[in-house]
Design a protein around this motif. Structure first.
Motif, PDB file in Angstrom:
ATOM      1  N   ILE A 562       0.739  -1.234  -0.450  1.00 32.32           N
ATOM      2  CA  ILE A 562      -0.057   0.345   0.111  1.00 32.32           C
ATOM      3  C   ILE A 562       0.640   1.023   0.026  1.00 32.32           C
ATOM      4  O   ILE A 562       0.525   2.242  -1.139  1.00 32.32           O
ATOM      5  CB  ILE A 562      -0.902   0.292   1.549  1.00 32.32           C
ATOM      6  N   ALA A 563       1.900   0.863   0.614  1.00 29.31           N
ATOM      7  CA  ALA A 563       2.731   2.228   1.055  1.00 29.31           C
ATOM      8  C   ALA A 563       3.144   2.750  -0.431  1.00 29.31           C
ATOM      9  O   ALA A 563       3.433   3.933  -1.221  1.00 29.31           O
ATOM     10  CB  ALA A 563       4.252   2.270   1.960  1.00 29.31           C
ATOM     11  N   TYR A 564       3.877   1.416  -1.564  1.00 26.42           N
ATOM     12  CA  TYR A 564       4.589   1.445  -2.930  1.00 26.42           C
ATOM     13  C   TYR A 564       3.359   2.070  -3.894  1.00 26.42           C
ATOM     14  O   TYR A 564       3.981   2.615  -4.610  1.00 26.42           O
ATOM     15  CB  TYR A 564       4.765   0.442  -2.946  1.00 26.42           C
ATOM     16  N   PHE A 565       1.869   1.995  -3.259  1.00 26.53           N
ATOM     17  CA  PHE A 565       1.112   2.591  -4.744  1.00 26.53           C
ATOM     18  C   PHE A 565       1.059   3.928  -3.871  1.00 26.53           C
ATOM     19  O   PHE A 565       0.828   4.946  -5.048  1.00 26.53           O
ATOM     20  CB  PHE A 565       0.152   1.484  -3.842  1.00 26.53           C
ATOM     21  N   GLN A 566       0.747   4.294  -2.679  1.00 25.99           N
ATOM     22  CA  GLN A 566       0.914   5.519  -2.022  1.00 25.99           C
ATOM     23  C   GLN A 566       1.857   6.532  -2.776  1.00 25.99           C
ATOM     24  O   GLN A 566       2.000   7.988  -3.089  1.00 25.99           O
ATOM     25  CB  GLN A 566       1.032   5.189  -0.929  1.00 25.99           C
ATOM     26  N   LYS A 567       3.378   5.664  -2.694  1.00 25.21           N
ATOM     27  CA  LYS A 567       4.401   6.907  -2.490  1.00 25.21           C
ATOM     28  C   LYS A 567       4.323   7.246  -4.469  1.00 25.21           C
ATOM     29  O   LYS A 567       4.581   7.503  -5.140  1.00 25.21           O
ATOM     30  CB  LYS A 567       5.724   6.035  -2.558  1.00 25.21           C
ATOM     31  N   SER A 568       3.774   5.981  -5.087  1.00 23.77           N
ATOM     32  CA  SER A 568       3.740   5.631  -7.014  1.00 23.77           C
ATOM     33  C   SER A 568       2.426   7.416  -7.011  1.00 23.77           C
ATOM     34  O   SER A 568       3.149   7.480  -8.109  1.00 23.77           O
ATOM     35  CB  SER A 568       3.185   4.426  -7.356  1.00 23.77           C
ATOM     36  N   MET A 569       1.665   6.804  -6.503  1.00 21.37           N
ATOM     37  CA  MET A 569       0.708   8.170  -7.139  1.00 21.37           C
ATOM     38  C   MET A 569       1.662   9.729  -6.238  1.00 21.37           C
ATOM     39  O   MET A 569       1.139  10.301  -7.364  1.00 21.37           O
ATOM     40  CB  MET A 569      -0.657   7.972  -6.030  1.00 21.37           C
ATOM     41  N   MET A 570       2.013   9.431  -5.507  1.00 17.73           N
ATOM     42  CA  MET A 570       2.874  10.895  -5.494  1.00 17.73           C
ATOM     43  C   MET A 570       3.870  11.489  -5.939  1.00 17.73           C
ATOM     44  O   MET A 570       3.965  12.965  -6.520  1.00 17.73           O
ATOM     45  CB  MET A 570       2.799  10.396  -3.283  1.00 17.73           C
ATOM     46  N   ARG A 571       4.066  10.580  -6.430  1.00 17.40           N
ATOM     47  CA  ARG A 571       5.784  10.682  -7.551  1.00 17.40           C
ATOM     48  C   ARG A 571       4.854  10.928  -9.480  1.00 17.40           C
ATOM     49  O   ARG A 571       5.526  12.127  -9.979  1.00 17.40           O
ATOM     50  CB  ARG A 571       6.072   9.681  -8.420  1.00 17.40           C
ATOM     51  N   VAL A 572       3.352  10.502  -8.705  1.00 14.76           N
ATOM     52  CA  VAL A 572       2.924  11.283 -10.592  1.00 14.76           C
ATOM     53  C   VAL A 572       2.240  12.446 -10.598  1.00 14.76           C
ATOM     54  O   VAL A 572       2.548  13.700 -10.724  1.00 14.76           O
ATOM     55  CB  VAL A 572       1.572  10.183 -10.736  1.00 14.76           C
ATOM     56  N   ARG A 573       2.098  13.024  -9.177  1.00 13.19           N
ATOM     57  CA  ARG A 573       2.231  14.379  -8.554  1.00 13.19           C
ATOM     58  C   ARG A 573       3.190  15.344  -8.782  1.00 13.19           C
ATOM     59  O   ARG A 573       3.457  16.358  -8.678  1.00 13.19           O
ATOM     60  CB  ARG A 573       1.738  14.097  -7.432  1.00 13.19           C
ATOM     61  N   TYR A 574       4.053  14.784  -8.136  1.00 13.64           N
ATOM     62  CA  TYR A 574       5.027  15.515  -7.288  1.00 13.64           C
ATOM     63  C   TYR A 574       6.637  15.460  -8.870  1.00 13.64           C
ATOM     64  O   TYR A 574       7.593  15.898  -8.107  1.00 13.64           O
ATOM     65  CB  TYR A 574       6.013  15.589  -6.158  1.00 13.64           C
ATOM     66  N   SER A 575       6.719  14.856 -10.112  1.00 16.80           N
ATOM     67  CA  SER A 575       7.757  14.655 -10.379  1.00 16.80           C
ATOM     68  C   SER A 575       7.851  15.500 -10.945  1.00 16.80           C
ATOM     69  O   SER A 575       7.287  16.784 -11.132  1.00 16.80           O
ATOM     70  CB  SER A 575       7.013  13.513 -11.479  1.00 16.80           C
ATOM     71  N   SER A 576       9.028  16.097 -11.011  1.00 21.48           N
ATOM     72  CA  SER A 576       9.740  16.743 -12.198  1.00 21.48           C
ATOM     73  C   SER A 576       9.242  16.992 -14.159  1.00 21.48           C
ATOM     74  O   SER A 576       9.607  18.581 -14.257  1.00 21.48           O
ATOM     75  CB  SER A 576      11.297  16.922 -12.184  1.00 21.48           C
ATOM     76  N   ILE A 577       8.684  16.223 -14.013  1.00 22.08           N
ATOM     77  CA  ILE A 577       7.658  16.977 -15.787  1.00 22.08           C
ATOM     78  C   ILE A 577       6.749  16.536 -15.297  1.00 22.08           C
ATOM     79  O   ILE A 577       6.315  15.877 -14.632  1.00 22.08           O
ATOM     80  CB  ILE A 577       8.635  15.568 -16.439  1.00 22.08           C
ATOM     81  N   PRO A 578       5.618  17.409 -16.085  1.00 22.73           N
ATOM     82  CA  PRO A 578       4.164  16.912 -16.740  1.00 22.73           C
ATOM     83  C   PRO A 578       3.771  15.785 -16.359  1.00 22.73           C
ATOM     84  O   PRO A 578       4.970  15.142 -17.258  1.00 22.73           O
ATOM     85  CB  PRO A 578       4.439  18.134 -17.421  1.00 22.73           C
ATOM     86  N   VAL A 579       2.738  15.111 -15.416  1.00 23.50           N
ATOM     87  CA  VAL A 579       2.138  13.910 -16.248  1.00 23.50           C
ATOM     88  C   VAL A 579       0.849  14.426 -16.070  1.00 23.50           C
ATOM     89  O   VAL A 579      -0.026  14.793 -15.562  1.00 23.50           O
ATOM     90  CB  VAL A 579       2.435  13.290 -14.744  1.00 23.50           C
ATOM     91  N   VAL A 580       0.684  14.320 -17.857  1.00 23.86           N
ATOM     92  CA  VAL A 580      -1.307  13.868 -17.786  1.00 23.86           C
ATOM     93  C   VAL A 580      -1.906  12.603 -17.924  1.00 23.86           C
ATOM     94  O   VAL A 580      -1.262  11.310 -19.164  1.00 23.86           O
ATOM     95  CB  VAL A 580      -1.561  14.473 -19.148  1.00 23.86           C
ATOM     96  N   VAL A 581      -2.710  12.073 -17.048  1.00 19.37           N
ATOM     97  CA  VAL A 581      -3.974  11.024 -16.845  1.00 19.37           C
ATOM     98  C   VAL A 581      -4.794  11.230 -18.105  1.00 19.37           C
ATOM     99  O   VAL A 581      -6.041  12.141 -18.050  1.00 19.37           O
ATOM    100  CB  VAL A 581      -3.858  10.800 -15.962  1.00 19.37           C
ATOM    101  N   ALA A 582      -4.961   9.957 -18.968  1.00 19.07           N
ATOM    102  CA  ALA A 582      -5.971  10.179 -19.777  1.00 19.07           C
ATOM    103  C   ALA A 582      -6.478   8.933 -19.833  1.00 19.07           C
ATOM    104  O   ALA A 582      -7.361   7.863 -19.888  1.00 19.07           O
ATOM    105  CB  ALA A 582      -5.510  10.115 -21.196  1.00 19.07           C
ATOM    106  N   PRO A 583      -7.694   9.440 -18.968  1.00 21.53           N
ATOM    107  CA  PRO A 583      -8.804   7.838 -18.361  1.00 21.53           C
ATOM    108  C   PRO A 583      -9.782   7.711 -19.331  1.00 21.53           C
ATOM    109  O   PRO A 583     -10.337   8.535 -20.055  1.00 21.53           O
ATOM    110  CB  PRO A 583      -9.381   8.186 -16.742  1.00 21.53           C
ATOM    111  N   HIS A 584     -10.847   6.445 -19.632  1.00 18.95           N
ATOM    112  CA  HIS A 584     -11.429   6.638 -20.635  1.00 18.95           C
ATOM    113  C   HIS A 584     -12.410   5.220 -19.948  1.00 18.95           C
ATOM    114  O   HIS A 584     -12.317   4.908 -18.787  1.00 18.95           O
ATOM    115  CB  HIS A 584     -10.872   5.888 -21.289  1.00 18.95           C
TER     116      HIS A 584
END
Length: 797
Positions: A562-584
């Motif tokens: 669970i911690a790894y999942f949380q950390k991964s989501m926080m990397r989506v938010r706080y990486s040094s490059i823009p991250v755009v998610v395309a849900p459908h």
């Protein structure tokens, strides 16, 4: 001169008329929906003392159908508030308003004389240059313009939508020889860009493209079923998802559409004289079909067709299928075929056809006969109904929900093998096919090219510059992959992370891939898109993994996961490059959490997104609860606002509410108006996401700073506890539901703090993870997860 569509008038408020009106309202256009004035008062109007001169009476037909539109399930509107964009009226009083409209769409009853009388009235008020089109599905388009003015004919075409309009993306554009080519182009472009449709240019031939091919395919099965000794349940099992067709397959589809509609199209084609004898016989009605029509067994509209809901001796509802020999309804057992067993480990339907046609049982025989007939038929429809093979495939995918069109399937089994199957089924393919190596190829630029019958060469499929097809670029542009994910180079400094696990669930291999994609983007690229082109974006976390760890009480490993999942989501938010998610499609649980952590979201309009974890006995554990705590805290202006915002967030999560569209996701606070965007045409989504990521990078993207969050503590917690106590007392929820809801509330308010406090995101994540682990230790939670895995839906106590 640019043509702008701001106002549309829809003439006819039946199922198709209201569906078209709703979809134009969905994309922000004002709609006037008109229908006839009733011939007489109904009982309610008589009791109220109304007359035929009262507006309520005169608008009754359009008004009643408009009310049905608002209550439709599945919803026709992206969000209920879009109903405000539609106004109703009647032909007698309001037709003059078309003077101010930009596009008039006629959707009245399928009778030539009635349609022509409507056009006569339109010409009295229509402003020159105004678009006029008909949604007819069977009347030749050139018949409709007889006697009309030159200007009317110049701007007129058939615009054939498919029902339900919101969900079936096909729009057939059928011009006449008099339609201005620039207007044809406008219809095609507007349908694709604004309405999100797969627009297919069709010839003015009987039933156009999709219905011509689709009804042939169905009618052929209706003729074959008895000879093969199969029942309706057998056919539906063999012609549904296993071959990439909708769950309704053949006979259930006929029931939903209405047998009378199917018969109308079949008779129309047969009587048109357009078919050669061997194919014309396929459109003839089998005796049992004629008997069903005579008995008014038309399907859902008459409560019985090929299927009928009945009650057994215990009073329980059962679905009985029609025995086509006895014409009696009976409970039909589960179908089982050895051929289908051979395809269980083949994920993509397109890859199953080679195996299916080799089957030694009745299933294999059915596939050989039905595909052989289909291949022969479509070969002769080029160039009769379409000059290009890709238009036929586009029409079948978009109009009938086939995952693959007939020429794509033919490629999958091999062109020569398809020719052999046609011969075995008693048909000859058209001569032009015998020179073809393959109908489609992918060129070095990752674009699909098709075999053009007229030139004998391979040509580009037009319009591909508007979208990126991951299947086409995968061979040359994949930078890395594992069993559940892949990274592709989209060009211009942007890479794509694609989830490719079963059901696009989020397990360890996907999270490893996500972190690798972020690492790679930060080191060598400008931005990252997270997108795929499967049926759904992601159904959430890997429940089987969670269940296994919980049963084995492997709490340390589960905590780390669970911690790894949380950390991964926080990397989506706080990486040094823009991250755009395309849900459908379905974007549930962890898929929703990933979306909520994006810098920006480019969502398909048809995105069904929500935090559904309570359905399996836990709370969102990948930052979803934390994220709602942050979003509600931004609006803490007053006590009323605080309580209302928190209550809305709490109810959305506690009830496992799923938005029925991306626009409803705005209303729920999952998408944010100030940063996230929606595209109506899903095909353009990856390219649009790439453009957004590139623009953010070019504008000088800087890594965000982690946020501090104001939480309310036990003052707000008391409000939630009172509410859950009342729900339990009223027997609206179970004891276990109350436990989940109370723990959810505890996280949303930041725990049992004595006063409002500013905390870190990590504080909330720790609280969220601790709560998730506690609930995983509950026996009822394990039961719910097991039920979900076995039945594909949550267990509700």
């Amino acid at each position: 001169m640019k043509r702008r569509i701001k106002h549309v008038t829809v003439l006819g408020s039946g199922i198709m008329g209201t569906g078209i009106a709703a979809h134009f309202a969905n994309i922000g256009i004002e709609v006037l929906l008109l229908d006839i004035v009733p011939f007489e008062l109904n009982e309610t109007e008589q009791k109220k003392g109304l007359t035929r001169e009262d507006k309520a009476v005169r608008n009754r037909i359009a008004s009643e159908n408009f009310e049905k539109l608002k209550k439709a399930s599945p919803a026709l509107l992206y969000t209920p508030k879009f109903a405000d964009r539609i106004t109703v009226g009647n032909f007698d009083d309001d037709l003059e308003k078309i003077k101010k409209t930009d596009w008039i769409i006629e959707v009245v009853v399928e009778r030539l004389d009635i349609k022509k009388s409507v056009y006569e009235k339109i010409e009295q008020f229509r402003k020159p240059g105004t678009l006029v089109s008909s949604n007819t599905s069977g009347i030749p388009i050139h018949f409709l313009i007889e006697g009309r003015s030159d200007d009317f004919q110049k701007y007129f075409a058939g615009t054939h939508f498919f029902n339900p309009v919101r969900y079936l993306p096909l729009l057939e554009i059928i011009p006449t020889p008099e339609t201005d080519p620039e207007i044809v182009k406008f219809y095609m472009d507007f349908g694709a860009k604004f309405l999100g449709k797969t627009t297919v240019l069709a010839k003015d031939t009987p039933a156009f493209i999709a219905n011509r091919i689709g009804v042939f395919s169905i009618m052929n099965l209706l003729h074959e079923v008895k000879g093969l000794g199969l029942n309706v349940t057998d056919i539906d099992k063999l012609t549904g998802p296993v071959i990439g067709r909708p769950k309704s397959a053949t006979f259930r589809t006929a029931d939903v559409v209405g047998l009378d509609t199917l018969v109308h199209v079949a008779n129309g084609v047969r009587q048109s004289g357009a078919e050669a004898n061997d194919f014309n016989n396929v459109f003839a009605l089998p005796d049992y079909i004629q008997k069903m029509v005579d008995n008014n067994w038309l399907g859902s509209k008459s409560q019985q067709g090929f299927y009928k809901k009945t009650k057994n001796v215990e009073g329980k509802s059962e679905i009985h299928g029609l025995n086509l020999d006895t014409m009696e309804y009976e409970l039909q057992g589960k179908s089982s075929f050895p051929t289908l067993e051979l395809t269980k480990n083949i994920d993509k339907p397109i890859d199953r056809f080679k195996v299916l046609i080799g089957g030694k049982d009745k299933a294999g025989e059915l596939y050989r006969k039905s595909l052989g007939a289909l291949f022969a038929y479509v070969s002769h429809k080029v160039p009769e109904i379409s000059d290009e093979v890709y238009k036929i495939d586009d029409a079948m995918r978009a109009g009938f929900g086939w995952e693959n069109g007939p020429f794509e399937i033919w490629d999958a089994v091999g062109v020569q093998k398809g020719i052999d199957l046609a011969k075995e089924a008693g048909y000859e393919v058209s001569d032009w096919v015998k020179t073809v190596e393959t109908f489609y190829k992918v060129n070095d630029e990752g674009q699909s090219i098709y075999f053009d019958k007229n030139s004998g060469n391979y040509n580009n499929i037009p319009g591909q510059e508007a979208f990126i097809i991951l299947d086409n670029i995968r061979k040359n542009k994949t930078l890395w992959s594992n069993s559940g994910s892949a990274i592709q180079d989209l060009g211009d400094g942007i890479i794509n992370f694609e989830i490719r696990s079963k059901m696009n669930s989020l397990g360890g291999e996907v999270l490893d891939g996500l972190n690798r994609a972020i690492d790679l983007a930060e080191k060598e690229y400008d931005g990252l898109v997270i997108g795929n082109q499967g049926a759904n974006f992601s159904v959430g976390a890997n429940l089987a993994m969670i269940l296994m760890m919980a049963i084995e009480q492997d709490w340390d490993d589960l905590n780390m996961a669970i911690a790894y999942f949380q950390k991964s989501m926080m990397r989506v938010r706080y990486s040094s490059i823009p991250v755009v998610v395309a849900p459908h499609g379905m974007t549930l649980g962890g898929g929703c959490e990933m979306t909520m952590h994006a810098d920006k979201v480019v969502a398909a309009a048809e995105t069904y997104i929500g935090l559904v974890e309570t359905g399996v006995g836990v709370i969102p554990g990948g930052g979803g609860t934390k994220e709602f705590a942050i979003r509600t805290s931004r609006e803490f202006h007053s006590d009323d606002v605080k309580n209302n915002r928190l209550r809305d967030a709490f109810m959305n999560i506690a009830m496992g509410k799923v938005a029925t569209s991306a626009y409803e996701a705005y209303d729920m606070g999952i998408l944010e108006n100030h940063k996230d965007i929606v595209v109506v045409n899903k095909n353009t989504q990856i390219l649009e996401a790439k453009k957004v990521a590139k623009l953010m990078a070019d504008q000088g993207y800087t890594q965000p700073i982690e946020q501090k969050v104001k939480v309310l503590g036990k003052d707000a917690l008391g409000m939630f506890y009172v509410g859950t106590d009342q729900m339990l007392t009223g027997k609206y929820i179970s004891e276990h539901d109350k436990k989940i809801a109370d723990k959810l509330a505890n996280v949303l308010v930041g725990g049992n703090l004595s006063e409002p406090t500013v905390v870190t995101e990590q504080y909330l994540l720790n609280l969220e993870r601790e709560t998730f682990l506690q609930l995983c230790g509950e026996r009822k939670t394990l039961e719910r997860i097991q039920y979900m895995l076995q039945n594909g839906k949550p267990l509700r106590n």
